[in-house]
Design a protein around this motif. Structure first.
Motif, short mmCIF file in Angstrom:
data_model
loop_
_atom_site.label_atom_id
_atom_site.label_comp_id
_atom_site.label_asym_id
_atom_site.label_seq_id
_atom_site.Cartn_x
_atom_site.Cartn_y
_atom_site.Cartn_z
N ILE A 41 0.88 -1.17 0.00
CA ILE A 41 0.00 0.00 0.00
C ILE A 41 0.92 1.22 0.00
CG2 ILE A 41 -1.87 1.19 1.24
CD1 ILE A 41 -2.59 -1.67 0.46
N LYS A 42 0.84 2.04 -0.98
CA LYS A 42 1.84 3.10 -1.15
C LYS A 42 1.62 4.22 -0.13
CE LYS A 42 3.16 0.77 -4.79
NZ LYS A 42 3.85 -0.47 -4.48
N ARG A 43 2.02 3.95 1.09
CA ARG A 43 1.89 4.91 2.18
C ARG A 43 3.13 4.84 3.06
NH1 ARG A 43 -1.32 6.46 -0.57
NH2 ARG A 43 -3.52 6.92 -0.34
N VAL A 44 3.45 5.98 3.71
CA VAL A 44 4.60 6.03 4.61
C VAL A 44 4.46 5.00 5.72
CG1 VAL A 44 5.80 7.47 6.30
CG2 VAL A 44 5.11 8.45 4.12
N ALA A 45 3.27 4.92 6.31
CA ALA A 45 3.06 3.99 7.43
C ALA A 45 3.32 2.55 6.99
CB ALA A 45 1.64 4.14 7.98
N SER A 46 2.93 2.21 5.76
CA SER A 46 3.16 0.85 5.26
C SER A 46 4.65 0.59 5.14
CB SER A 46 2.52 0.66 3.88
OG SER A 46 1.19 1.04 3.89
N ALA A 47 5.37 1.54 4.56
CA ALA A 47 6.81 1.35 4.36
C ALA A 47 7.52 1.17 5.70
CB ALA A 47 7.39 2.54 3.60
N VAL A 48 7.16 2.02 6.66
CA VAL A 48 7.80 1.94 7.98
C VAL A 48 7.43 0.63 8.67
CG1 VAL A 48 7.89 3.00 10.27
CG2 VAL A 48 7.88 4.45 8.22
N GLY A 49 6.14 0.28 8.61
CA GLY A 49 5.69 -0.97 9.26
C GLY A 49 6.35 -2.19 8.66
#
Ligand SMILES: Cc1cc2nc3c(=O)[nH]c(=O)nc-3n(C[C@H](O)[C@H](O)[C@H](O)COP(=O)(O)OP(=O)(O)OC[C@H]3O[C@@H](n4cnc5c(N)ncnc54)[C@H](O)[C@@H]3O)c2cc1C
Length: 185
Positions: free
Chosen positions: A162-170
């Motif tokens: 899911i192209k979101r900051v939270a996804s990348a960090v998680g």
């Protein structure tokens, strides 16, 4: 054709979500789509929101060809597929939502990529159409593991992310846990 008007301009399919939240009706907004439309690529509820909002104008087969400014953006030229059909509008805000291309060309012979160049991970790496790099271990790949055991991919570059900051960090924090598991084996 040459006209002048006062608009905000958006371009591309992924603008739909942002555009649908537009509440102001004082200034018009235009969504410019290079193709014939976005029915194939946008959720029906988003299309309905855009269609139901009289402040949003949908322009298909149209793209930005020039932008003019003194100290900041002041005007934008749009053109349809007809080269003579160029229109100039007073536009101060343009949001470009034209999609993304992963920078993974250098990984092609290293890990399995999907048909758009995003890195396959987890069960996707062992799916039947995953290409030449086959999963070499008896255990299945971990959630974020690429086709190369012990190599993980997280964030936008990963297929299905899911192209979101939270996804990348998680995903990054999850991958660390898997790395520890691999190191213990
Ligand atoms: C216009 C826009 C608006 C957005 N708005 C939001 C928002 O409101 N909320 C939200 O949650 N998300 C938003 N996103 C998405 C969010 O930015 C991404 O999901 C997030 O940045 C992904 O993080 P990432 O680390 O996976 O990738 P990136 O942030 O893209 O980081 C990848 C890094 O790798 C570098 N790199 C690339 N190739 C190589 C290489 N070969 N070698 C070394 N380094 C390399 C790049 O230069 C970059 O610094 C937005 C994205 C865009 C484009």
């Amino acid at each position: 054709m040459r006209r002048r008007g006062r608009h905000r301009g958006w371009r591309g399919n992924s603008a739909g979500r942002r555009l649908s939240f537009l509440r102001s009706r004082r200034s018009a907004s235009n969504m410019l789509v290079r193709g014939a439309g976005f029915a194939d690529t946008m959720s029906r509820y988003l299309i309905r929101r855009i269609e139901d909002n009289p402040a949003i104008g949908l322009r298909t087969h149209t793209q930005i060809v020039a932008a003019g400014r003194q100290r900041h953006l002041e005007r934008v030229q749009c053109a349809t597929t007809d080269p003579a059909d160029v229109e100039t509008n007073d536009i101060r805000h343009v949001f470009i939502m034209a999609g993304a291309m992963p920078n993974t060309g250098w990984l092609e012979r290293c890990v399995v990529l999907d048909d758009k160049g995003f890195i396959k991970t987890g069960f996707r790496t062992v799916a039947r159409r995953s290409g030449r790099a086959r999963w070499p271990l008896t255990r299945p790949p971990y959630l974020l593991e690429t086709s190369r055991p012990g190599v993980f991919a997280v964030g936008d570059v990963r297929g299905g992310n899911i192209k979101r900051v939270a996804s990348a960090v998680g995903e990054g924090s999850i991958a660390v846990a898997f790395v520890h598991q691999v190191l213990q084996q």
